[in-house]
Design a protein around this motif. Structure first.
Motif, PDB file in Angstrom:
ATOM      1  N   MET A   1       0.830  -1.204   0.000  1.00  0.00           N
ATOM      2  CA  MET A   1       0.000   0.000   0.000  1.00  0.00           C
ATOM      3  C   MET A   1       0.875   1.269   0.000  1.00  0.00           C
ATOM      4  SD  MET A   1      -3.253   0.795  -0.066  1.00  0.00           S
ATOM      5  CE  MET A   1      -4.207  -0.540   0.665  1.00  0.00           C
ATOM      6  N   VAL A   2       1.949   1.237   0.788  1.00  0.00           N
ATOM      7  CA  VAL A   2       2.861   2.389   0.839  1.00  0.00           C
ATOM      8  C   VAL A   2       3.497   2.619  -0.529  1.00  0.00           C
ATOM      9  CG1 VAL A   2       5.008   3.266   1.831  1.00  0.00           C
ATOM     10  CG2 VAL A   2       3.335   2.130   3.298  1.00  0.00           C
ATOM     11  N   GLU A   3       3.939   1.530  -1.156  1.00  0.00           N
ATOM     12  CA  GLU A   3       4.580   1.628  -2.472  1.00  0.00           C
ATOM     13  C   GLU A   3       3.634   2.219  -3.515  1.00  0.00           C
ATOM     14  OE1 GLU A   3       6.536  -1.335  -5.836  1.00  0.00           O
ATOM     15  OE2 GLU A   3       6.350  -2.023  -3.764  1.00  0.00           O
ATOM     16  N   GLU A   4       2.379   1.774  -3.498  1.00  0.00           N
ATOM     17  CA  GLU A   4       1.411   2.261  -4.477  1.00  0.00           C
ATOM     18  C   GLU A   4       0.974   3.689  -4.178  1.00  0.00           C
ATOM     19  OE1 GLU A   4       1.168   0.753  -7.086  1.00  0.00           O
ATOM     20  OE2 GLU A   4       1.847  -1.254  -6.550  1.00  0.00           O
ATOM     21  N   THR A   5       0.989   4.070  -2.906  1.00  0.00           N
ATOM     22  CA  THR A   5       0.707   5.465  -2.549  1.00  0.00           C
ATOM     23  C   THR A   5       1.792   6.375  -3.105  1.00  0.00           C
ATOM     24  OG1 THR A   5      -0.429   4.809  -0.510  1.00  0.00           O
ATOM     25  CG2 THR A   5       0.331   7.083  -0.647  1.00  0.00           C
ATOM     26  N   LEU A   6       3.043   5.932  -2.979  1.00  0.00           N
ATOM     27  CA  LEU A   6       4.155   6.697  -3.542  1.00  0.00           C
ATOM     28  C   LEU A   6       4.057   6.784  -5.061  1.00  0.00           C
ATOM     29  CD1 LEU A   6       7.130   5.372  -1.352  1.00  0.00           C
ATOM     30  CD2 LEU A   6       5.995   7.599  -1.205  1.00  0.00           C
ATOM     31  N   ALA A   7       3.586   5.702  -5.693  1.00  0.00           N
ATOM     32  CA  ALA A   7       3.407   5.712  -7.151  1.00  0.00           C
ATOM     33  C   ALA A   7       2.345   6.739  -7.556  1.00  0.00           C
ATOM     34  CB  ALA A   7       3.016   4.317  -7.640  1.00  0.00           C
ATOM     35  N   THR A   8       1.264   6.814  -6.775  1.00  0.00           N
ATOM     36  CA  THR A   8       0.220   7.809  -7.037  1.00  0.00           C
ATOM     37  C   THR A   8       0.763   9.220  -6.866  1.00  0.00           C
ATOM     38  OG1 THR A   8      -1.598   6.337  -6.395  1.00  0.00           O
ATOM     39  CG2 THR A   8      -2.012   8.700  -6.242  1.00  0.00           C
ATOM     40  N   LEU A   9       1.533   9.436  -5.806  1.00  0.00           N
ATOM     41  CA  LEU A   9       2.148  10.748  -5.573  1.00  0.00           C
ATOM     42  C   LEU A   9       3.098  11.118  -6.713  1.00  0.00           C
ATOM     43  CD1 LEU A   9       2.923  10.495  -1.750  1.00  0.00           C
ATOM     44  CD2 LEU A   9       1.258  12.018  -2.836  1.00  0.00           C
ATOM     45  N   TYR A  10       3.861  10.139  -7.177  1.00  0.00           N
ATOM     46  CA  TYR A  10       4.808  10.366  -8.280  1.00  0.00           C
ATOM     47  C   TYR A  10       4.067  10.780  -9.548  1.00  0.00           C
ATOM     48  CZ  TYR A  10       7.937   9.134 -12.145  1.00  0.00           C
ATOM     49  OH  TYR A  10       8.673   9.162 -13.306  1.00  0.00           O
ATOM     50  N   MET A  11       3.044  10.010  -9.921  1.00  0.00           N
ATOM     51  CA  MET A  11       2.288  10.325 -11.139  1.00  0.00           C
ATOM     52  C   MET A  11       1.613  11.690 -11.038  1.00  0.00           C
ATOM     53  SD  MET A  11       0.480   6.735 -12.341  1.00  0.00           S
ATOM     54  CE  MET A  11      -0.121   6.237 -10.722  1.00  0.00           C
ATOM     55  N   THR A  12       1.030  11.959  -9.878  1.00  0.00           N
ATOM     56  CA  THR A  12       0.327  13.230  -9.687  1.00  0.00           C
ATOM     57  C   THR A  12       1.286  14.410  -9.753  1.00  0.00           C
ATOM     58  OG1 THR A  12      -1.333  12.132  -8.289  1.00  0.00           O
ATOM     59  CG2 THR A  12      -1.191  14.527  -8.158  1.00  0.00           C
ATOM     60  N   ALA A  13       2.438  14.284  -9.086  1.00  0.00           N
ATOM     61  CA  ALA A  13       3.400  15.393  -9.038  1.00  0.00           C
ATOM     62  C   ALA A  13       3.975  15.699 -10.412  1.00  0.00           C
ATOM     63  CB  ALA A  13       4.528  15.055  -8.057  1.00  0.00           C
ATOM     64  N   ILE A  14       4.469  14.668 -11.103  1.00  0.00           N
ATOM     65  CA  ILE A  14       5.071  14.884 -12.427  1.00  0.00           C
ATOM     66  C   ILE A  14       4.035  15.425 -13.410  1.00  0.00           C
ATOM     67  CG2 ILE A  14       6.220  13.794 -14.383  1.00  0.00           C
ATOM     68  CD1 ILE A  14       7.955  13.983 -11.913  1.00  0.00           C
ATOM     69  N   ALA A  15       2.853  14.816 -13.412  1.00  0.00           N
ATOM     70  CA  ALA A  15       1.802  15.254 -14.333  1.00  0.00           C
ATOM     71  C   ALA A  15       1.345  16.676 -14.010  1.00  0.00           C
ATOM     72  CB  ALA A  15       0.624  14.289 -14.274  1.00  0.00           C
ATOM     73  N   SER A  16       1.292  17.045 -12.729  1.00  0.00           N
ATOM     74  CA  SER A  16       0.856  18.390 -12.341  1.00  0.00           C
ATOM     75  C   SER A  16       1.844  19.451 -12.814  1.00  0.00           C
ATOM     76  CB  SER A  16       0.688  18.480 -10.819  1.00  0.00           C
ATOM     77  OG  SER A  16      -0.356  17.656 -10.376  1.00  0.00           O
ATOM     78  N   VAL A  17       3.133  19.184 -12.652  1.00  0.00           N
ATOM     79  CA  VAL A  17       4.156  20.148 -13.100  1.00  0.00           C
ATOM     80  C   VAL A  17       4.093  20.328 -14.613  1.00  0.00           C
ATOM     81  CG1 VAL A  17       6.642  20.565 -13.299  1.00  0.00           C
ATOM     82  CG2 VAL A  17       5.695  19.714 -11.150  1.00  0.00           C
ATOM     83  N   ALA A  18       4.050  19.204 -15.343  1.00  0.00           N
ATOM     84  CA  ALA A  18       3.982  19.271 -16.805  1.00  0.00           C
ATOM     85  C   ALA A  18       2.690  19.942 -17.267  1.00  0.00           C
ATOM     86  CB  ALA A  18       4.102  17.871 -17.403  1.00  0.00           C
ATOM     87  N   THR A  19       1.582  19.622 -16.596  1.00  0.00           N
ATOM     88  CA  THR A  19       0.286  20.220 -16.942  1.00  0.00           C
ATOM     89  C   THR A  19       0.293  21.719 -16.685  1.00  0.00           C
ATOM     90  OG1 THR A  19      -0.960  18.195 -16.502  1.00  0.00           O
ATOM     91  CG2 THR A  19      -2.160  20.264 -16.321  1.00  0.00           C
ATOM     92  N   CYS A  20       0.909  22.136 -15.601  1.00  0.00           N
ATOM     93  CA  CYS A  20       0.993  23.562 -15.282  1.00  0.00           C
ATOM     94  C   CYS A  20       1.738  24.314 -16.378  1.00  0.00           C
ATOM     95  CB  CYS A  20       1.696  23.752 -13.934  1.00  0.00           C
ATOM     96  SG  CYS A  20       1.746  25.469 -13.381  1.00  0.00           S
ATOM     97  N   ILE A  21       2.868  23.771 -16.821  1.00  0.00           N
ATOM     98  CA  ILE A  21       3.680  24.427 -17.854  1.00  0.00           C
ATOM     99  C   ILE A  21       2.950  24.451 -19.193  1.00  0.00           C
ATOM    100  CG2 ILE A  21       5.825  24.282 -19.178  1.00  0.00           C
ATOM    101  CD1 ILE A  21       7.075  22.988 -16.637  1.00  0.00           C
ATOM    102  N   LEU A  22       2.476  23.287 -19.637  1.00  0.00           N
ATOM    103  CA  LEU A  22       1.794  23.201 -20.931  1.00  0.00           C
ATOM    104  C   LEU A  22       0.460  23.945 -20.910  1.00  0.00           C
ATOM    105  CD1 LEU A  22       2.430  19.466 -21.932  1.00  0.00           C
ATOM    106  CD2 LEU A  22       3.479  21.501 -22.917  1.00  0.00           C
ATOM    107  N   GLY A  23      -0.285  23.788 -19.818  1.00  0.00           N
ATOM    108  CA  GLY A  23      -1.576  24.461 -19.716  1.00  0.00           C
ATOM    109  C   GLY A  23      -1.428  25.970 -19.708  1.00  0.00           C
ATOM    110  N   LEU A  24      -0.397  26.461 -19.038  1.00  0.00           N
ATOM    111  CA  LEU A  24      -0.137  27.903 -19.014  1.00  0.00           C
ATOM    112  C   LEU A  24       0.174  28.412 -20.417  1.00  0.00           C
ATOM    113  CD1 LEU A  24       0.078  30.264 -17.003  1.00  0.00           C
ATOM    114  CD2 LEU A  24       2.529  29.788 -16.841  1.00  0.00           C
ATOM    115  N   ALA A  25       0.985  27.654 -21.146  1.00  0.00           N
ATOM    116  CA  ALA A  25       1.320  28.030 -22.518  1.00  0.00           C
ATOM    117  C   ALA A  25       0.073  28.028 -23.411  1.00  0.00           C
ATOM    118  CB  ALA A  25       2.377  27.082 -23.083  1.00  0.00           C
ATOM    119  N   ILE A  26      -0.746  26.985 -23.273  1.00  0.00           N
ATOM    120  CA  ILE A  26      -1.975  26.890 -24.074  1.00  0.00           C
ATOM    121  C   ILE A  26      -2.916  28.047 -23.746  1.00  0.00           C
ATOM    122  CG2 ILE A  26      -4.083  25.539 -24.426  1.00  0.00           C
ATOM    123  CD1 ILE A  26      -2.346  23.013 -23.987  1.00  0.00           C
TER     124      ILE A  26
END
Length: 209
Positions: A1-26
């Motif tokens: 459960m801990v490992e999969e929680t970290l995986a969720t945090l990883y996906m959310t964090a990376i996707a949020s940063v990329a989304t912020c940059i691309l979304g701001l540009a769009i």
């Protein structure tokens, strides 16, 4: 459960940063190419608008399936946290881009006109006027988008992306372990509450009105 929680945090964090940059540009492109703005261009604005509307309209679970060939080409696999990132980013960036455009439209046109009258360059207007003036709305928007991404990661887990969605579906639902599903759901809710708290905190601190 801990490992999969970290995986969720990883996906959310990376996707949020990329989304912020691309979304701001769009969002900036949508605003700047709209009528009566600095880069007014109906064709470009319509093209970007169509892209945003199309990808905002596709249900995320279907988008994952449509992007499988692209994901395999880019990542080399359709399984794992990294394989979920292209779909997460492509699914969320247009959504945030539209929120950025709405935030920029709320800026008093007089402020922009005053900057132009003083001879400010376009880059100066964007980074010194548009973004600072709309910052509270931008932070609020990325908060909402990040929460949506947490939900997207759960859906991505159903097709093998990993994270709490995979735990809830594979270990909980398919094996009739309701306790596992419940715990995974609670952890997702806690993550959402934390994101909302952080977003609200910074929005209030930034908003000087």
């Amino acid at each position: 459960m801990v490992e999969e929680t970290l995986a969720t945090l990883y996906m959310t964090a990376i996707a949020s940063v990329a989304t912020c940059i691309l979304g701001l540009a769009i969002g900036i492109l949508l605003f700047m190419t709209s009528k009566d703005n600095l880069w007014e261009n109906k064709a470009v604005n319509s093209l970007i608008g169509a892209f945003v509307n199309i990808f905002r309209s596709i249900p995320f679970i279907i988008l994952i399936i449509l992007l499988i060939p692209f994901t395999k080409l880019l990542i080399g696999s359709m399984l794992g946290a990294n394989a979920a990132l292209p779909a997460l980013i492509i699914g969320a960036a247009p959504f945030y881009g539209r929120m950025v455009e709405i935030a920029l439209r709320e800026i008093d046109k007089g402020v922009i006109e005053a900057s132009k009258a003083m001879g400010a360059k376009t880059s100066t207007i964007i980074f010194k006027v548009l973004i600072p003036e709309s910052l509270p709305a931008l932070v609020s928007g990325i908060t909402v988008t990040t929460i949506a991404l947490v939900g997207y990661t759960a859906m991505a887990g159903v097709v093998g992306a990993g994270g709490l969605g995979t735990v809830a579906f594979m270990e909980g639902f398919q094996r009739s372990n309701n306790d596992v599903t419940f715990v995974a759901t609670v952890l997702i809710l806690i993550l959402v509450f934390i994101v909302q708290f952080i977003g609200d905190f910074f929005t209030v601190r930034i908003d000087k009105r």
